[in-house]
Design an enzyme around this catalytic site. Structure first.
Site, PDB file in Angstrom:
ATOM      1  N   CYS A   2       0.838  -1.194   0.000  1.00  0.00           N
ATOM      2  CA  CYS A   2       0.000   0.000   0.000  1.00  0.00           C
ATOM      3  C   CYS A   2       0.884   1.259   0.000  1.00  0.00           C
ATOM      4  O   CYS A   2       1.925   1.291   0.645  1.00  0.00           O
ATOM      5  CB  CYS A   2      -0.953   0.111   1.181  1.00  0.00           C
ATOM      6  N   ARG A  27       3.846  -0.261  -4.891  1.00  0.00           N
ATOM      7  CA  ARG A  27       3.596  -0.770  -3.539  1.00  0.00           C
ATOM      8  C   ARG A  27       2.303  -1.579  -3.427  1.00  0.00           C
ATOM      9  O   ARG A  27       2.033  -2.217  -2.421  1.00  0.00           O
ATOM     10  CB  ARG A  27       3.528   0.394  -2.544  1.00  0.00           C
ATOM     11  N   TRP A  75      -2.686  -2.825  -1.639  1.00  0.00           N
ATOM     12  CA  TRP A  75      -2.342  -4.241  -1.783  1.00  0.00           C
ATOM     13  C   TRP A  75      -3.120  -4.938  -0.688  1.00  0.00           C
ATOM     14  O   TRP A  75      -2.832  -4.763   0.500  1.00  0.00           O
ATOM     15  CB  TRP A  75      -0.839  -4.440  -1.604  1.00  0.00           C
ATOM     16  N   ASN A 101      -1.439   2.301   5.657  1.00  0.00           N
ATOM     17  CA  ASN A 101      -0.567   1.225   5.187  1.00  0.00           C
ATOM     18  C   ASN A 101      -0.122   0.464   6.422  1.00  0.00           C
ATOM     19  O   ASN A 101       0.384   1.072   7.365  1.00  0.00           O
ATOM     20  CB  ASN A 101       0.645   1.828   4.446  1.00  0.00           C
ATOM     21  N   GLY A 102      -0.321  -0.859   6.421  1.00  0.00           N
ATOM     22  CA  GLY A 102       0.054  -1.670   7.583  1.00  0.00           C
ATOM     23  C   GLY A 102      -1.082  -2.604   7.946  1.00  0.00           C
ATOM     24  O   GLY A 102      -1.972  -2.852   7.120  1.00  0.00           O
ATOM     25  N   GLU A 528      17.938 -17.540  -7.326  1.00  0.00           N
ATOM     26  CA  GLU A 528      17.493 -16.212  -7.730  1.00  0.00           C
ATOM     27  C   GLU A 528      16.931 -16.230  -9.159  1.00  0.00           C
ATOM     28  O   GLU A 528      15.929 -15.583  -9.456  1.00  0.00           O
ATOM     29  CB  GLU A 528      18.656 -15.210  -7.582  1.00  0.00           C
ATOM     30  N   LYS A 532      13.142 -15.072 -10.124  1.00  0.00           N
ATOM     31  CA  LYS A 532      12.846 -14.022 -11.102  1.00  0.00           C
ATOM     32  C   LYS A 532      11.816 -14.520 -12.100  1.00  0.00           C
ATOM     33  O   LYS A 532      10.859 -13.829 -12.418  1.00  0.00           O
ATOM     34  CB  LYS A 532      14.098 -13.614 -11.883  1.00  0.00           C
ATOM     35  N   GLU A 535       8.215 -14.971 -10.483  1.00  0.00           N
ATOM     36  CA  GLU A 535       7.426 -13.811 -10.101  1.00  0.00           C
ATOM     37  C   GLU A 535       6.888 -13.019 -11.276  1.00  0.00           C
ATOM     38  O   GLU A 535       5.828 -12.433 -11.162  1.00  0.00           O
ATOM     39  CB  GLU A 535       8.133 -12.906  -9.087  1.00  0.00           C
ATOM     40  N   HIS A 551      18.766 -36.418  -5.942  1.00  0.00           N
ATOM     41  CA  HIS A 551      17.986 -36.768  -4.754  1.00  0.00           C
ATOM     42  C   HIS A 551      16.516 -36.400  -4.900  1.00  0.00           C
ATOM     43  O   HIS A 551      15.829 -36.186  -3.915  1.00  0.00           O
ATOM     44  CB  HIS A 551      18.599 -36.094  -3.522  1.00  0.00           C
ATOM     45  N   LYS A 652       6.026  -4.259  -3.941  1.00  0.00           N
ATOM     46  CA  LYS A 652       7.471  -4.069  -3.815  1.00  0.00           C
ATOM     47  C   LYS A 652       7.970  -4.183  -2.380  1.00  0.00           C
ATOM     48  O   LYS A 652       9.000  -4.764  -2.122  1.00  0.00           O
ATOM     49  CB  LYS A 652       7.817  -2.687  -4.383  1.00  0.00           C
TER      50      LYS A 652
HETATM   51  C1  F6R Z   1      11.974 -10.356  -5.595  1.00  0.00           C
HETATM   52  C2  F6R Z   1      11.805  -9.345  -4.580  1.00  0.00           C
HETATM   53  C3  F6R Z   1      11.461  -9.780  -3.199  1.00  0.00           C
HETATM   54  C4  F6R Z   1      12.269  -8.949  -2.180  1.00  0.00           C
HETATM   55  C5  F6R Z   1      11.827  -9.282  -0.750  1.00  0.00           C
HETATM   56  C6  F6R Z   1      12.642  -8.540   0.279  1.00  0.00           C
HETATM   57  O1  F6R Z   1      12.310  -9.814  -6.827  1.00  0.00           O
HETATM   58  O2  F6R Z   1      11.931  -8.188  -4.834  1.00  0.00           O
HETATM   59  O3  F6R Z   1      11.684 -11.138  -3.016  1.00  0.00           O
HETATM   60  O4  F6R Z   1      13.613  -9.217  -2.360  1.00  0.00           O
HETATM   61  O5  F6R Z   1      10.481  -8.959  -0.590  1.00  0.00           O
HETATM   62  O6  F6R Z   1      12.502  -7.172   0.144  1.00  0.00           O
HETATM   63  P1  F6R Z   1      13.552  -6.166   0.767  1.00  0.00           P
HETATM   64  O7  F6R Z   1      14.840  -6.401   0.094  1.00  0.00           O
HETATM   65  O8  F6R Z   1      12.975  -4.812   0.480  1.00  0.00           O
HETATM   66  O9  F6R Z   1      13.617  -6.473   2.232  1.00  0.00           O
END
Ligand code: F6R
Length: 657
Positions: A2, A27, A75, A101-102, A528, A532, A535, A551, A652
């Site tokens: 949010c 957000r 969100w 937000n929260g 990673e 990527k 998501e 395994h 984000k």
């Molecule tokens: C993936 C991504 C998330 C963040 C995770 C932690 O692309 O962006 O997995 O890495 O939510 O967020 P931060 O780094 O802001 O604590």
């Protein structure tokens, strides 16, 4: 999670809120709303389900005048995304409006009590109780009503509150969710994040926990919960608004991928002075750091993968045990912390991730020293840590993290050098060799970006394979319909297939899962790469340590999955080749990430597809391997028509547990 924004001044509040919310859309993007008040105390309230565009489309050709306003992009946490649950929320009357937000953890009890007092609720959200409480406690002074309300709230909040009885006041309050106040001339702002107001002002105040700001167009007064005034420092933002703009790119993600050489160059320039690594805010003495005998790294998602790679880096350089945990596990585990011996390193792009912040507090309570690696300057994690190393990646807007990840990796290499200097676990010769190798990284990254067409071609070939398979399924559908005697049943079947194929391309890609394999320092790269892809394309993908394949995951292998094997030249190269042979022996399809000039791996018995990265000491290869994996995910997402910058269900900054 949010985004909130607020304005008070003489300009058109609607324009400023829309501009701010647009840059906070990362957000959350399942609904949005604004509330605007004009000088004649008239309220304009608009809420829309769906992406932010639904709200702005509604505003086209409408004259919305007003000098005071609050806005929100959501969100969903409590209640599905719809107009009733969109913010701003109000009490029994529309005299008190709130954006939040929260999470209000005790909203259920509060709601029951308020209902007994005759309050009627119109949404399923936790936020609505805040508006009702403010309404209940209002006795002619909005600030006092908000202070009293906060006394009843459990959980986290960043709040923007306005009231029709005091149209010259905007109230902001925070606990465990970010909130800033922007200072203008004859106008002031509030926002969840700096880019939302950066085109309007560079002077900001970071609100701390349990602080409440009473904001008029000419004054900002910050008080604690008892109403006692707190003197706050004004911070000047020095970076540019353009870094938070797309600058001609089709997506933020691609722009941020391509920014990586400059980011790494910036980090090296800033951190290495006369062949010595420097960190200005580390705030831990050399003696204290020399005493450290174990390190615990804590982070979430991509930052966790950077932390995993950090383990390999620091173990090699410092020769002490390093543990890595996801924040959501660490905070509830028995934390083994030895005072003055354990160093906690938190990694977070946003510096606001709820579980990472909670881990920080839990570890601090046990007497651990905390060092954080953060991107957002002044964020909660940065401020609450003993020391902070900023990653200098600039604002990262794309929900899928790219440049923040490689900046975190580079920070771990530099931290390794810094600490190994203190612990005397590295020779001057080694240090100089490492520094030389690190200096090559920006140009190597440029080379990968220059040659990204190759990755695009592979990605699109793979998307075509999927479409071909889909067409085959439709052929089967047609045959089925012809065989159906009952036209109603045939129609039902046709509709079912059609909706499936349109709604969830990614899910249908179930026939084509991806497996990412890596070893040693590139095992985290495999994790990673898979994250990527998942998501932004919704394709199921798993990352594995290549040695673990036998395994279990090997059961997945036939010609359909694409197995991405990170097989750069290293001490585990031969081991990777034998893993690849095992996959090929089972008719698997392999995409190898290999070192330029490696002729062996080009052979058919190893690779169906190959992406090369420039030659570098393998210890540093995760910095390069990340790029083709990011580009591959990006290009597949584009090929499938996915919303790259706003993938479904994600946001984000995860400021809720
Ligand atoms: C993936 C991504 C998330 C963040 C995770 C932690 O692309 O962006 O997995 O890495 O939510 O967020 P931060 O780094 O802001 O604590």
């Amino acid at each position: 999670m949010c985004g909130i924004v607020g304005y008070i001044g003489d300009k058109n509040a609607a324009t400023i809120l829309v501009e701010g919310l647009r840059s906070l859309e990362y957000r959350g993007y399942d609904s949005a709303g604004i509330a605007i008040v004009d000088k004649r105390k008239r309220l304009y309230l608009l809420k829309k389900k769906g992406k932010f565009k639904a709200l702005t489309d509604c505003l086209i050709n409408r004259q919305v005048a007003g000098h005071l306003g609050i806005g929100h992009t959501r969100w969903a946490t409590h209640g599905e995304p719809n107009e009733a649950n969109a913010h701003p929320h109000y009490g029994n009357t529309r005299n008190f409006l709130v954006v939040h937000n929260g999470i209000i953890e005790n909203h259920h009890e509060l709601k029951l009590a308020l209902k007994k007092d005759g309050h009627r609720f119109s949404s399923q959200t936790d936020t609505e109780v805040v508006a009702h409480l403010v309404e209940k406690f209002y006795k002619g002074d909005l600030l006092s009503a908000v202070c009293r309300t906060i006394g009843y709230l459990k959980g986290s909040f960043a709040l923007g509150v306005i009231c029709m009885h005091e149209p010259d006041i905007l109230i902001a309050a925070r606990k465990d969710s970010p909130l800033i106040v922007g200072l203008g001339k004859g106008e002031n702002f509030i926002a969840s994040d700096v880019p939302a107001i950066l085109s309007r002002t560079r002077d900001i105040i970071y609100l701390d926990n349990n602080e409440i700001a009473k904001i008029s167009k000419t004054q900002v007064k910050v008080v604690d919960l008892k109403g006692k005034e707190i003197k706050k420092k004004k911070v000047r933002i020095t970076w540019n608004a353009d870094s938070a703009e797309k600058a001609g790119y089709s997506h933020f993600m691609l722009k941020e991928i391509e920014e990586q050489p400059q980011v790494i160059e910036r980090i090296l320039r800033h951190r290495i002075k006369s062949k010595t690594v420097t960190f200005e805010n580390i705030n831990l003495s050399r003696a204290a750091l020399k005493n450290i005998t174990n390190i615990q790294i804590v982070a979430c998602g991509t930052a966790y993968h950077a932390g995993l790679c950090g383990k390999y880096i620091l173990e090699k350089m410092l020769q002490i045990p390093i543990n890595v945990d996801t924040s959501s596990e660490f905070r509830y585990r028995q934390q083994i912390i030895t005072k003055n011996k354990t160093l906690i390193i938190l990694v977070s792009q946003s510096g606001e991730t709820a579980d990472t912040l909670a881990s920080l507090r839990a570890a601090k309570e046990k007497g651990a020293k905390i060092l954080s690696i953060c991107n957002v300057v002044g964020s909660s994690i940065a401020r609450e840590s003993d020391g902070v190393i900023y990653t200098l990646a600039g604002p990262e807007i794309s929900v899928a993290s790219t440049k923040a990840y490689t900046a975190q990796l580079m920070t771990f290499y530099l931290l390794g050098l810094y600490l190994s200097g203190i612990k005397e676990t590295i020779t001057a010769k080694q240090l100089s060799r490492y520094l030389k190798e690190m200096e090559k990284i920006p140009d190597c990254m440029r080379d990968i970006i220059k040659n990204q067409k190759k990755v695009k071609k592979i990605a699109h070939e793979y998307v075509d394979r999927y479409h071909y398979r889909l067409a085959e399924q439709f052929k089967f559908l047609e045959d089925d319909i012809v065989q159906f005697k009952d036209p109603k049943k045939a129609l039902e079947l046709a509709e079912k297939w059609a909706s499936l194929s349109h709604s969830a391309y990614g899910r249908r890609f179930g026939d084509f899962p991806f497996l990412y394999l890596g070893r040693n320092v590139n095992y985290p790269s495999a994790l990673e790469g898979a994250l990527k892809l998942k998501e932004i394309t919704y394709i199921s993908a798993e990352g594995y340590a290549a040695g673990e394949m036998k395994h279990g995951p090997i059961a997945l292998i036939d010609e359909f999955p694409l197995v991405v094997c990170i097989a750069t030249k290293s001490e585990v190269y031969e081991k990777m080749l034998s893993n690849i042979r095992e996959i090929k022996a089972r008719n698997g399809t392999v995409l190898s990430i290999a070192t330029k000039g490696d002729k062996e791996i080009r052979k058919k018995e190893y690779s169906n597809y190959i992406i090369e990265i420039p030659e570098i000491d393998d210890f540093f290869s995760p910095l390069l391997v990340a790029l083709p994996l990011q580009i591959l995910a990006y290009q597949i997402a584009v090929g499938l028509g996915c919303d790259v910058d706003q993938p479904r269900n994600l946001a984000k900054s995860v400021t809720v547990e």
